[in-house]
Scaffold this motif. Structure first.
Motif, PDB file in Angstrom:
ATOM      1  N   HIS A   6       2.755  60.952  73.135  1.00 60.04           N
ATOM      2  CA  HIS A   6       2.214  62.092  73.667  1.00 60.04           C
ATOM      3  C   HIS A   6       2.751  63.141  72.786  1.00 60.04           C
ATOM      4  CE1 HIS A   6       0.489  60.559  77.477  1.00 60.04           C
ATOM      5  NE2 HIS A   6       1.355  59.608  77.070  1.00 60.04           N
ATOM      6  N   LEU A   7       1.882  64.062  72.513  1.00 57.04           N
ATOM      7  CA  LEU A   7       2.056  65.322  71.807  1.00 57.04           C
ATOM      8  C   LEU A   7       2.381  66.297  72.675  1.00 57.04           C
ATOM      9  CD1 LEU A   7      -0.476  64.929  68.680  1.00 57.04           C
ATOM     10  CD2 LEU A   7       1.882  64.618  68.717  1.00 57.04           C
ATOM     11  N   ALA A   8       1.754  66.166  73.926  1.00 56.07           N
ATOM     12  CA  ALA A   8       1.990  67.189  74.916  1.00 56.07           C
ATOM     13  C   ALA A   8       2.385  66.320  76.257  1.00 56.07           C
ATOM     14  CB  ALA A   8       0.952  68.250  75.313  1.00 56.07           C
ATOM     15  N   ALA A   9       2.732  66.792  77.337  1.00 52.71           N
ATOM     16  CA  ALA A   9       2.884  66.112  78.532  1.00 52.71           C
ATOM     17  C   ALA A   9       1.519  65.620  78.996  1.00 52.71           C
ATOM     18  CB  ALA A   9       3.393  67.018  79.789  1.00 52.71           C
ATOM     19  N   GLY A  10       1.631  64.468  79.960  1.00 52.19           N
ATOM     20  CA  GLY A  10       0.573  63.902  80.578  1.00 52.19           C
ATOM     21  C   GLY A  10       0.849  63.110  81.705  1.00 52.19           C
ATOM     22  N   GLU A  11       0.167  63.150  82.743  1.00 56.15           N
ATOM     23  CA  GLU A  11       0.136  62.584  84.127  1.00 56.15           C
ATOM     24  C   GLU A  11      -0.991  61.544  84.384  1.00 56.15           C
ATOM     25  OE1 GLU A  11       1.310  66.117  86.788  1.00 56.15           O
ATOM     26  OE2 GLU A  11       0.198  67.080  85.264  1.00 56.15           O
ATOM     27  N   PHE A  12      -0.504  60.456  85.165  1.00 57.53           N
ATOM     28  CA  PHE A  12      -1.738  59.833  85.824  1.00 57.53           C
ATOM     29  C   PHE A  12      -1.298  59.372  87.132  1.00 57.53           C
ATOM     30  CE2 PHE A  12       0.987  56.607  83.410  1.00 57.53           C
ATOM     31  CZ  PHE A  12       0.848  55.672  84.186  1.00 57.53           C
ATOM     32  N   PHE A  13      -2.343  59.315  88.002  1.00 55.19           N
ATOM     33  CA  PHE A  13      -2.449  58.632  89.257  1.00 55.19           C
ATOM     34  C   PHE A  13      -3.353  57.640  89.447  1.00 55.19           C
ATOM     35  CE2 PHE A  13      -4.105  58.985  93.695  1.00 55.19           C
ATOM     36  CZ  PHE A  13      -2.695  58.914  94.464  1.00 55.19           C
ATOM     37  N   ILE A  14      -3.004  56.461  90.066  1.00 50.99           N
ATOM     38  CA  ILE A  14      -3.588  55.233  90.227  1.00 50.99           C
ATOM     39  C   ILE A  14      -4.521  55.555  91.400  1.00 50.99           C
ATOM     40  CG2 ILE A  14      -3.669  52.597  90.191  1.00 50.99           C
ATOM     41  CD1 ILE A  14      -2.409  53.959  87.615  1.00 50.99           C
ATOM     42  N   GLY A  30      -1.966  54.346  94.264  1.00 54.12           N
ATOM     43  CA  GLY A  30      -1.116  55.523  94.845  1.00 54.12           C
ATOM     44  C   GLY A  30      -0.036  55.904  94.276  1.00 54.12           C
ATOM     45  N   ASP A  31       0.219  54.975  92.949  1.00 59.03           N
ATOM     46  CA  ASP A  31       1.362  55.384  92.099  1.00 59.03           C
ATOM     47  C   ASP A  31       0.814  56.777  91.226  1.00 59.03           C
ATOM     48  OD1 ASP A  31       2.749  53.528  93.317  1.00 59.03           O
ATOM     49  OD2 ASP A  31       2.636  52.236  91.720  1.00 59.03           O
ATOM     50  N   TYR A  32       2.183  57.568  90.787  1.00 60.65           N
ATOM     51  CA  TYR A  32       1.880  58.715  90.076  1.00 60.65           C
ATOM     52  C   TYR A  32       3.013  58.476  89.022  1.00 60.65           C
ATOM     53  CZ  TYR A  32       2.793  63.468  88.313  1.00 60.65           C
ATOM     54  OH  TYR A  32       2.896  64.539  87.718  1.00 60.65           O
ATOM     55  N   CYS A  33       2.456  59.093  87.756  1.00 63.36           N
ATOM     56  CA  CYS A  33       3.730  58.896  86.633  1.00 63.36           C
ATOM     57  C   CYS A  33       3.479  60.259  85.666  1.00 63.36           C
ATOM     58  CB  CYS A  33       3.300  57.871  85.640  1.00 63.36           C
ATOM     59  SG  CYS A  33       4.533  57.557  84.327  1.00 63.36           S
ATOM     60  N   TYR A  34       4.649  60.755  85.483  1.00 64.36           N
ATOM     61  CA  TYR A  34       4.686  62.123  84.465  1.00 64.36           C
ATOM     62  C   TYR A  34       5.162  61.473  83.359  1.00 64.36           C
ATOM     63  CZ  TYR A  34       6.072  66.235  82.439  1.00 64.36           C
ATOM     64  OH  TYR A  34       6.096  67.282  81.489  1.00 64.36           O
ATOM     65  N   GLU A  35       4.315  62.026  82.068  1.00 63.25           N
ATOM     66  CA  GLU A  35       5.061  61.341  80.833  1.00 63.25           C
ATOM     67  C   GLU A  35       5.313  62.682  80.144  1.00 63.25           C
ATOM     68  OE1 GLU A  35       2.831  57.273  79.802  1.00 63.25           O
ATOM     69  OE2 GLU A  35       1.582  59.095  80.012  1.00 63.25           O
ATOM     70  N   TYR A  36       6.575  62.785  79.663  1.00 66.50           N
ATOM     71  CA  TYR A  36       6.999  63.985  78.916  1.00 66.50           C
ATOM     72  C   TYR A  36       6.337  64.189  77.318  1.00 66.50           C
ATOM     73  CZ  TYR A  36      10.382  61.054  76.866  1.00 66.50           C
ATOM     74  OH  TYR A  36      10.778  59.876  75.954  1.00 66.50           O
ATOM     75  N   ALA A  37       6.201  65.220  76.929  1.00 64.16           N
ATOM     76  CA  ALA A  37       5.896  65.512  75.487  1.00 64.16           C
ATOM     77  C   ALA A  37       6.978  64.708  74.524  1.00 64.16           C
ATOM     78  CB  ALA A  37       5.731  67.011  75.140  1.00 64.16           C
TER      79      ALA A  37
END
Length: 88
Positions: A6-14, A30-37
């Motif tokens: 990731h060149l920038a942050a990202g988030e995903f929600f299943i 129902g799961d959530y994940c944050y991915e940092y830059a």
């Protein structure tokens, strides 16, 4: 989903389904994940058809099987695919 960083942050929600993400392990609806830059991870796998909401705050560099840059996934690329009738 191929290996990428990731060149920038990202988030995903299943929303539906399940799979395995190398950064968080197994996931399900129902799961959530944050991915940092700068986050890197090898390919994700899915145990079944999965629907997710992904929010990317910038582009991702998608890598080929040898770990080399294959393409940059960004809004411009997605717009071009949509115009060409390519499924995202």
């Amino acid at each position: 989903l191929p290996a990428h960083f990731h060149l920038a942050a990202g988030e995903f929600f299943i929303l539906q389904g399940s799979g395995y993400h190398p950064s968080v392990g197994d996931f399900k609806a129902g799961d959530y994940c944050y991915e940092y830059a700068g986050a890197y991870h090898p390919p994700s796998t899915y145990h079944e058809e999965t629907v997710l909401l992904m929010i990317s705050h910038g582009p991702c560099s998608m890598l080929d099987k040898d770990g080399k840059l294959e393409y940059v996934l960004d809004a411009t690329m997605l717009r071009q695919q949509q115009s060409a009738g390519v499924a995202a």
